[in-house]
Design a protein around this motif. Structure first.
Motif, PDB file in Angstrom:
ATOM      1  N   LYS A   1      10.952-101.315  19.233  1.00 37.41           N
ATOM      2  CA  LYS A   1      10.058-100.217  19.601  1.00 37.41           C
ATOM      3  C   LYS A   1      10.303 -99.879  21.066  1.00 37.41           C
ATOM      4  O   LYS A   1      10.695-100.747  21.848  1.00 37.41           O
ATOM      5  CB  LYS A   1       8.586-100.605  19.409  1.00 37.41           C
ATOM      6  N   VAL A   2      10.094 -98.613  21.421  1.00 35.96           N
ATOM      7  CA  VAL A   2      10.218 -98.215  22.827  1.00 35.96           C
ATOM      8  C   VAL A   2       8.870 -97.674  23.298  1.00 35.96           C
ATOM      9  O   VAL A   2       8.109 -97.099  22.506  1.00 35.96           O
ATOM     10  CB  VAL A   2      11.318 -97.150  23.032  1.00 35.96           C
ATOM     11  N   PRO A   3       8.549 -97.830  24.578  1.00 34.16           N
ATOM     12  CA  PRO A   3       7.294 -97.277  25.098  1.00 34.16           C
ATOM     13  C   PRO A   3       7.263 -95.758  24.922  1.00 34.16           C
ATOM     14  O   PRO A   3       8.260 -95.076  25.132  1.00 34.16           O
ATOM     15  CB  PRO A   3       7.329 -97.661  26.580  1.00 34.16           C
ATOM     16  N   ILE A   4       6.119 -95.260  24.549  1.00 35.53           N
ATOM     17  CA  ILE A   4       6.001 -93.834  24.246  1.00 35.53           C
ATOM     18  C   ILE A   4       6.330 -92.956  25.442  1.00 35.53           C
ATOM     19  O   ILE A   4       6.869 -91.856  25.291  1.00 35.53           O
ATOM     20  CB  ILE A   4       4.571 -93.529  23.725  1.00 35.53           C
ATOM     21  N   GLU A   5       6.056 -93.461  26.660  1.00 40.71           N
ATOM     22  CA  GLU A   5       6.291 -92.631  27.847  1.00 40.71           C
ATOM     23  C   GLU A   5       7.776 -92.424  28.146  1.00 40.71           C
ATOM     24  O   GLU A   5       8.132 -91.563  28.964  1.00 40.71           O
ATOM     25  CB  GLU A   5       5.607 -93.243  29.071  1.00 40.71           C
TER      26      GLU A   5
ATOM     27  N   TYR B   1      12.078 -96.796  15.613  1.00 41.93           N
ATOM     28  CA  TYR B   1      13.381 -96.133  15.535  1.00 41.93           C
ATOM     29  C   TYR B   1      13.375 -94.938  14.584  1.00 41.93           C
ATOM     30  O   TYR B   1      13.882 -93.862  14.926  1.00 41.93           O
ATOM     31  CB  TYR B   1      14.445 -97.139  15.103  1.00 41.93           C
ATOM     32  N   HIS B   2      12.792 -95.107  13.383  1.00 42.29           N
ATOM     33  CA  HIS B   2      12.816 -93.990  12.432  1.00 42.29           C
ATOM     34  C   HIS B   2      11.984 -92.808  12.959  1.00 42.29           C
ATOM     35  O   HIS B   2      12.321 -91.647  12.705  1.00 42.29           O
ATOM     36  CB  HIS B   2      12.312 -94.444  11.051  1.00 42.29           C
ATOM     37  N   GLU B   3      10.923 -93.099  13.719  1.00 37.92           N
ATOM     38  CA  GLU B   3      10.117 -92.028  14.312  1.00 37.92           C
ATOM     39  C   GLU B   3      10.926 -91.294  15.376  1.00 37.92           C
ATOM     40  O   GLU B   3      10.857 -90.064  15.493  1.00 37.92           O
ATOM     41  CB  GLU B   3       8.850 -92.618  14.926  1.00 37.92           C
ATOM     42  N   TRP B   4      11.699 -92.048  16.126  1.00 37.63           N
ATOM     43  CA  TRP B   4      12.584 -91.470  17.146  1.00 37.63           C
ATOM     44  C   TRP B   4      13.596 -90.511  16.515  1.00 37.63           C
ATOM     45  O   TRP B   4      13.830 -89.405  17.020  1.00 37.63           O
ATOM     46  CB  TRP B   4      13.271 -92.622  17.881  1.00 37.63           C
ATOM     47  N   LEU B   5      14.169 -90.899  15.377  1.00 39.32           N
ATOM     48  CA  LEU B   5      15.139 -90.034  14.705  1.00 39.32           C
ATOM     49  C   LEU B   5      14.505 -88.726  14.255  1.00 39.32           C
ATOM     50  O   LEU B   5      15.100 -87.643  14.409  1.00 39.32           O
ATOM     51  CB  LEU B   5      15.741 -90.765  13.503  1.00 39.32           C
ATOM     52  N   PHE B   6      13.301 -88.801  13.710  1.00 38.75           N
ATOM     53  CA  PHE B   6      12.645 -87.582  13.232  1.00 38.75           C
ATOM     54  C   PHE B   6      12.204 -86.690  14.394  1.00 38.75           C
ATOM     55  O   PHE B   6      12.152 -85.468  14.255  1.00 38.75           O
ATOM     56  CB  PHE B   6      11.474 -87.932  12.322  1.00 38.75           C
ATOM     57  N   MET B   7      11.923 -87.291  15.536  1.00 41.45           N
ATOM     58  CA  MET B   7      11.626 -86.484  16.725  1.00 41.45           C
ATOM     59  C   MET B   7      12.854 -85.704  17.176  1.00 41.45           C
ATOM     60  O   MET B   7      12.761 -84.521  17.534  1.00 41.45           O
ATOM     61  CB  MET B   7      11.134 -87.389  17.863  1.00 41.45           C
TER      62      MET B   7
END
Length: 254
Positions: free
Chosen positions: A63-67, A103-109
């Motif tokens: 996971k990466v920090p949202i900021e 990671y999967h959320e990052w890809l969809f972003m």
């Protein structure tokens, strides 16, 4: 126990304990199914996106920090507006309390930002990054460094124009007088949002139009390249002279 009392005690699998109803434990919740990556991405794309994600996953928790999401998107060449970032969070994160991105959320972003397009002036942002020596493209610059560059490249700004600029930057909260930092991405966004009915081009403000900034950045890059080539040539000449001297002194075979 009478039949009715027994049925009542077992109703819906509940029992009484310390005056409160206790729900009998059920099966554990099913693990969340991770969706496959967007079909529009190639294997090379996924490798690049994964590497960037891992580089910002400093705690190694997948996971990466949202900021860090705005910075990561800028490193991919995007220039997301604040409203777009908030929309991405709303679309792909579970709730407002989440402070990390998977990671999967990052890809969809990334996919969503690609589909929205990028009408935010990329050339201007790249120019600011180059002129401000912001090699990592964080969007934050030392205003004194940027000021020195803007007063020497392209159509130079004057001291009076900088006074007006700083006044506006303080008002827009893009300049922090305490540490001298300047958030140029937010400044560009503010200029881009000005009413185009009264300003011929977005960001055509204090001579900082897109053409001027791009020209400034290109001239600066060309000058730095020429200087680097000159230093490299001088270094090679010194090494060659040293080698010839060593040959002449018999320290190396001729």
């Amino acid at each position: 126990m009478p039949p009715k009392a027994k049925a009542k005690a077992n109703e819906k699998g509940k029992t009484k304990g310390k005056g409160k109803e206790v729900v009998a434990p059920g099966p554990p919740p099913k693990p969340k199914k991770i969706p496959p990556p967007p079909a529009c991405f190639t294997n090379e794309d996924l490798v690049k996106f994964k590497e960037m994600f891992k580089a910002h996953d400093e705690e190694r928790i997948d996971k990466v920090p949202i900021e860090l999401i705005p910075l990561m998107l800028r490193k991919l060449g995007f220039n997301p507006k604040t409203a777009e970032i908030q929309q991405l969070y709303t679309m792909f994160l579970e709730d407002d309390l989440v402070d990390t991105v998977e990671y999967h959320e990052w890809l969809f972003m990334i996919e969503a930002k690609m589909n929205w397009g990028d009408d935010f002036e990329l050339a201007v942002t790249k120019a600011f990054a180059a002129l401000a020596h912001d090699d990592d493209e964080t969007g934050i610059a030392d205003l004194e460094v940027l000021k020195e560059e803007l007063m020497n490249w392209g159509e130079p700004l004057t001291e009076i124009e900088f006074v007006d600029w700083i006044r506006l930057a303080i008002k827009d909260k893009t300049f922090n007088p305490e540490d001298g930092t300047f958030c140029y991405t937010k400044f560009i966004e503010n200029m881009n949002n000005k009413d185009v009915k009264y300003i011929p081009e977005p960001i055509n403000y204090f001579k900082l139009d897109q053409k001027t900034l791009a020209e400034m950045a290109m001239k600066k890059a060309e000058a730095e390249k020429a200087e680097a080539e000159k230093k490299d040539a001088e270094r090679q000449a010194r090494e060659e002279a040293k080698k010839l001297k060593m040959i002449a002194d018999g320290l190396l075979p001729g």
